[in-house]
Design a protein around this motif. Structure first.
Motif, PDB file in Angstrom:
ATOM      1  N   LEU A 123     -70.074 -72.580 -11.602  1.00  0.00           N
ATOM      2  CA  LEU A 123     -70.619 -73.860 -11.848  1.00  0.00           C
ATOM      3  C   LEU A 123     -69.837 -74.616 -12.699  1.00  0.00           C
ATOM      4  CD1 LEU A 123     -74.301 -72.678 -12.959  1.00  0.00           C
ATOM      5  CD2 LEU A 123     -73.723 -73.783 -10.623  1.00  0.00           C
ATOM      6  N   MET A 124     -69.700 -75.891 -12.512  1.00  0.00           N
ATOM      7  CA  MET A 124     -69.102 -76.536 -13.556  1.00  0.00           C
ATOM      8  C   MET A 124     -69.972 -77.520 -14.352  1.00  0.00           C
ATOM      9  SD  MET A 124     -66.166 -76.670 -12.543  1.00  0.00           S
ATOM     10  CE  MET A 124     -65.353 -77.940 -13.569  1.00  0.00           C
ATOM     11  N   TRP A 125     -69.875 -77.251 -15.641  1.00  0.00           N
ATOM     12  CA  TRP A 125     -70.650 -77.531 -16.640  1.00  0.00           C
ATOM     13  C   TRP A 125     -69.937 -78.125 -17.811  1.00  0.00           C
ATOM     14  CZ3 TRP A 125     -72.926 -75.241 -21.407  1.00  0.00           C
ATOM     15  CH2 TRP A 125     -74.085 -75.691 -21.935  1.00  0.00           C
ATOM     16  N   HIS A 126     -70.151 -79.548 -18.371  1.00  0.00           N
ATOM     17  CA  HIS A 126     -69.267 -79.962 -19.151  1.00  0.00           C
ATOM     18  C   HIS A 126     -67.766 -79.721 -18.943  1.00  0.00           C
ATOM     19  CE1 HIS A 126     -72.701 -81.094 -21.839  1.00  0.00           C
ATOM     20  NE2 HIS A 126     -73.164 -79.883 -21.708  1.00  0.00           N
ATOM     21  N   LYS A 127     -67.484 -80.006 -17.513  1.00  0.00           N
ATOM     22  CA  LYS A 127     -65.807 -80.305 -16.989  1.00  0.00           C
ATOM     23  C   LYS A 127     -65.338 -78.691 -17.336  1.00  0.00           C
ATOM     24  CE  LYS A 127     -65.514 -85.056 -18.109  1.00  0.00           C
ATOM     25  NZ  LYS A 127     -64.587 -86.023 -18.491  1.00  0.00           N
ATOM     26  N   GLU A 128     -66.236 -77.628 -17.353  1.00  0.00           N
ATOM     27  CA  GLU A 128     -65.639 -76.472 -17.761  1.00  0.00           C
ATOM     28  C   GLU A 128     -66.087 -75.541 -16.148  1.00  0.00           C
ATOM     29  OE1 GLU A 128     -64.367 -75.777 -22.179  1.00  0.00           O
ATOM     30  OE2 GLU A 128     -66.391 -75.551 -21.688  1.00  0.00           O
ATOM     31  N   LEU A 129     -65.259 -74.465 -16.173  1.00  0.00           N
ATOM     32  CA  LEU A 129     -65.862 -73.544 -14.967  1.00  0.00           C
ATOM     33  C   LEU A 129     -66.693 -72.296 -15.605  1.00  0.00           C
ATOM     34  CD1 LEU A 129     -65.653 -73.123 -11.894  1.00  0.00           C
ATOM     35  CD2 LEU A 129     -63.878 -71.445 -12.577  1.00  0.00           C
ATOM     36  N   TRP A 130     -67.630 -71.976 -15.158  1.00  0.00           N
ATOM     37  CA  TRP A 130     -68.593 -71.002 -15.392  1.00  0.00           C
ATOM     38  C   TRP A 130     -68.779 -69.972 -14.524  1.00  0.00           C
ATOM     39  CZ3 TRP A 130     -70.644 -70.700 -20.717  1.00  0.00           C
ATOM     40  CH2 TRP A 130     -70.401 -71.724 -21.633  1.00  0.00           C
ATOM     41  N   LEU A 133     -88.691 -54.912 -19.098  1.00  0.00           N
ATOM     42  CA  LEU A 133     -87.302 -55.443 -19.521  1.00  0.00           C
ATOM     43  C   LEU A 133     -86.387 -55.908 -18.379  1.00  0.00           C
ATOM     44  CD1 LEU A 133     -86.117 -55.633 -22.502  1.00  0.00           C
ATOM     45  CD2 LEU A 133     -84.615 -53.794 -21.810  1.00  0.00           C
ATOM     46  N   ASN A 134     -86.121 -57.287 -18.317  1.00  0.00           N
ATOM     47  CA  ASN A 134     -85.672 -57.886 -17.547  1.00  0.00           C
ATOM     48  C   ASN A 134     -84.174 -58.272 -17.996  1.00  0.00           C
ATOM     49  OD1 ASN A 134     -87.454 -57.975 -14.739  1.00  0.00           O
ATOM     50  ND2 ASN A 134     -88.525 -58.279 -16.787  1.00  0.00           N
ATOM     51  N   LEU A 135     -83.175 -59.036 -17.098  1.00  0.00           N
ATOM     52  CA  LEU A 135     -82.187 -59.884 -17.638  1.00  0.00           C
ATOM     53  C   LEU A 135     -82.318 -61.323 -17.255  1.00  0.00           C
ATOM     54  CD1 LEU A 135     -79.336 -58.847 -18.952  1.00  0.00           C
ATOM     55  CD2 LEU A 135     -78.448 -59.079 -16.640  1.00  0.00           C
ATOM     56  N   ALA A 136     -81.681 -62.066 -18.156  1.00  0.00           N
ATOM     57  CA  ALA A 136     -81.691 -63.361 -18.043  1.00  0.00           C
ATOM     58  C   ALA A 136     -80.216 -63.999 -18.493  1.00  0.00           C
ATOM     59  CB  ALA A 136     -82.751 -64.249 -18.699  1.00  0.00           C
ATOM     60  N   LEU A 137     -79.983 -65.363 -17.865  1.00  0.00           N
ATOM     61  CA  LEU A 137     -78.669 -65.974 -18.252  1.00  0.00           C
ATOM     62  C   LEU A 137     -79.102 -67.313 -18.827  1.00  0.00           C
ATOM     63  CD1 LEU A 137     -78.183 -64.216 -15.389  1.00  0.00           C
ATOM     64  CD2 LEU A 137     -76.054 -65.190 -15.894  1.00  0.00           C
ATOM     65  N   HIS A 138     -78.525 -67.672 -19.966  1.00  0.00           N
ATOM     66  CA  HIS A 138     -78.966 -69.058 -20.365  1.00  0.00           C
ATOM     67  C   HIS A 138     -78.602 -70.149 -19.467  1.00  0.00           C
ATOM     68  CE1 HIS A 138     -79.341 -71.657 -24.114  1.00  0.00           C
ATOM     69  NE2 HIS A 138     -78.718 -72.394 -23.293  1.00  0.00           N
ATOM     70  N   TYR A 139     -79.821 -70.981 -19.306  1.00  0.00           N
ATOM     71  CA  TYR A 139     -79.762 -71.962 -18.302  1.00  0.00           C
ATOM     72  C   TYR A 139     -78.924 -73.073 -18.566  1.00  0.00           C
ATOM     73  CZ  TYR A 139     -81.686 -75.930 -14.961  1.00  0.00           C
ATOM     74  OH  TYR A 139     -81.718 -76.758 -14.073  1.00  0.00           O
ATOM     75  N   LEU A 140     -77.880 -73.522 -17.516  1.00  0.00           N
ATOM     76  CA  LEU A 140     -76.932 -74.548 -18.027  1.00  0.00           C
ATOM     77  C   LEU A 140     -77.387 -75.869 -17.229  1.00  0.00           C
ATOM     78  CD1 LEU A 140     -73.687 -72.514 -17.023  1.00  0.00           C
ATOM     79  CD2 LEU A 140     -74.789 -72.928 -19.358  1.00  0.00           C
ATOM     80  N   SER A 141     -78.290 -76.599 -18.089  1.00  0.00           N
ATOM     81  CA  SER A 141     -78.943 -77.515 -17.581  1.00  0.00           C
ATOM     82  C   SER A 141     -77.985 -78.726 -17.110  1.00  0.00           C
ATOM     83  CB  SER A 141     -79.890 -78.208 -18.648  1.00  0.00           C
ATOM     84  OG  SER A 141     -80.313 -79.503 -18.215  1.00  0.00           O
ATOM     85  N   GLY A 142     -77.987 -79.491 -15.817  1.00  0.00           N
ATOM     86  CA  GLY A 142     -77.259 -80.267 -15.397  1.00  0.00           C
ATOM     87  C   GLY A 142     -75.939 -79.740 -14.859  1.00  0.00           C
ATOM     88  N   ALA A 143     -75.563 -78.490 -14.660  1.00  0.00           N
ATOM     89  CA  ALA A 143     -74.666 -77.863 -14.138  1.00  0.00           C
ATOM     90  C   ALA A 143     -74.616 -78.074 -12.485  1.00  0.00           C
ATOM     91  CB  ALA A 143     -74.411 -76.364 -14.459  1.00  0.00           C
ATOM     92  N   ILE A 144     -73.455 -78.256 -12.074  1.00  0.00           N
ATOM     93  CA  ILE A 144     -73.023 -78.399 -10.618  1.00  0.00           C
ATOM     94  C   ILE A 144     -72.543 -77.120  -9.845  1.00  0.00           C
ATOM     95  CG2 ILE A 144     -73.463 -80.807 -10.522  1.00  0.00           C
ATOM     96  CD1 ILE A 144     -70.672 -81.274 -10.278  1.00  0.00           C
ATOM     97  N   THR A 145     -72.764 -77.107  -8.640  1.00  0.00           N
ATOM     98  CA  THR A 145     -72.068 -76.038  -8.103  1.00  0.00           C
ATOM     99  C   THR A 145     -70.553 -76.222  -7.812  1.00  0.00           C
ATOM    100  OG1 THR A 145     -74.039 -75.366  -6.920  1.00  0.00           O
ATOM    101  CG2 THR A 145     -71.906 -74.730  -5.805  1.00  0.00           C
ATOM    102  N   PHE A 146     -69.599 -75.326  -8.018  1.00  0.00           N
ATOM    103  CA  PHE A 146     -68.136 -75.632  -7.975  1.00  0.00           C
ATOM    104  C   PHE A 146     -67.935 -75.767  -6.554  1.00  0.00           C
ATOM    105  CE2 PHE A 146     -64.128 -73.284  -6.794  1.00  0.00           C
ATOM    106  CZ  PHE A 146     -63.573 -74.294  -7.514  1.00  0.00           C
ATOM    107  N   ASP A 147     -67.256 -76.788  -6.336  1.00  0.00           N
ATOM    108  CA  ASP A 147     -66.460 -76.941  -4.750  1.00  0.00           C
ATOM    109  C   ASP A 147     -65.147 -77.079  -5.012  1.00  0.00           C
ATOM    110  OD1 ASP A 147     -65.901 -78.345  -2.572  1.00  0.00           O
ATOM    111  OD2 ASP A 147     -67.406 -79.814  -2.399  1.00  0.00           O
ATOM    112  N   PRO A 148     -64.477 -76.230  -4.285  1.00  0.00           N
ATOM    113  CA  PRO A 148     -63.105 -75.932  -4.274  1.00  0.00           C
ATOM    114  C   PRO A 148     -62.363 -77.204  -3.886  1.00  0.00           C
ATOM    115  CG  PRO A 148     -63.817 -74.612  -2.649  1.00  0.00           C
ATOM    116  CD  PRO A 148     -65.003 -74.974  -3.514  1.00  0.00           C
TER     117      PRO A 148
END
Length: 264
Positions: free
Chosen positions: A148-155, A100-115
């Motif tokens: 990450l920024m994904w669909h204009k929202e911060l994750w 048993l491991n842990l996984a996060l749903h992959y946010l395809s197309g997300a970009i790294t948040f840049d302040p």
């Protein structure tokens, strides 16, 4: 805020897609038997199951507070994956991560948040800084924002470096009441001007019962090792009491964050 008891789905990993060679833990993109892609965090990596526990607790507390976090799932890894991998480093990682491991749903197309590109409002910045002070998360810096920024929202992603008290277990009661000195390096500290307001709101949400419900998600075999430091239930109780105590003592880390922000 409507409250729903936290639950995590369990998937079986059916395809190892590609490693993500950021950092030392070698997470990977993998496909589950539900046909979704996930970022898979391995129990056989660096800090082992403690990183998975921190990821689980940190992610689900963030979700409870209304912050955006990719869905977390338990991920079963079969022994066959290690036998077919050509890269010896990855082969060893897979071999030591069977189960048993842990996984996060992959946010395809997300970009790294840049302040420098995206300015967050003061409320959201304060919420994230407060969360990381609670979790003692050292890994939200300008060098590595873990957002990450994904669909204009911060994750928010990657809470595996949080809750560092559990790497020793010594004096956890004292550690629960300490300020979070590393907040001075937080990427959002300069925007966190509403910490007092956030403190009041978040303390009302994070009741002991809700904290316990999140901690109870930790599987037994992630809480058992050769050290013999308590049963799984005893260790869950330490995590719960650490967080409950830290929330009750939040004025300590809020004051430290405010003092650090005044020097930015």
């Amino acid at each position: 805020m409507n409250y729903t008891e936290p639950q995590l789905r369990t998937i079986n990993v059916i395809r190892y897609v590609t490693p993500l060679r950021e950092g030392g833990s070698l997470p990977a993109i993998a496909e589950g038997d539900d046909e979704f892609l996930y970022v898979l965090k391995f129990r056989g990596a660096g800090q082992g199951v403690k990183a998975l526990i921190a990821e689980l607790i940190g992610g689900e507390i963030a979700r409870l507070l209304g912050l955006k976090v990719p869905e977390l799932v338990f991920a079963n890894l079969d022994a066959a994956f290690g036998r077919s991998e050509a890269d010896e480093e990855i082969q060893d990682l897979l071999k030591f991560s069977v189960g048993l491991n842990l996984a996060l749903h992959y946010l395809s197309g997300a970009i790294t948040f840049d302040p420098a590109v995206t300015a967050l409002d003061a409320k959201l910045a304060s919420q994230i800084v407060w969360l990381d002070c609670l979790l003692t998360n050292v890994d939200r810096t300008p060098r590595n924002t873990n957002m990450l920024m994904w669909h204009k929202e911060l994750w928010l992603i990657d809470h595996g470096a949080a809750l560092y008290f559990h790497h020793s277990w010594h004096n956890w009661e004292e550690q629960a009441k300490r300020p979070f000195m590393q907040v001075k390096d937080h990427v959002l500290l300069h925007r966190a001007t509403m910490l007092d307001e956030v403190d009041t709101e978040f303390k009302a949400i994070l009741t002991p019962e809700r904290i316990k419900a999140i901690v109870n998600l930790i599987p037994d075999d992630w809480l058992t090792d050769e050290s013999g430091n308590g049963t799984p239930d005893e260790r869950r109780n330490v995590y719960t009491q650490f967080l409950v105590t830290r929330i009750a003592s939040s004025a300590v880390f809020v004051t430290e964050a405010q003092n650090a922000r005044s020097l930015v």
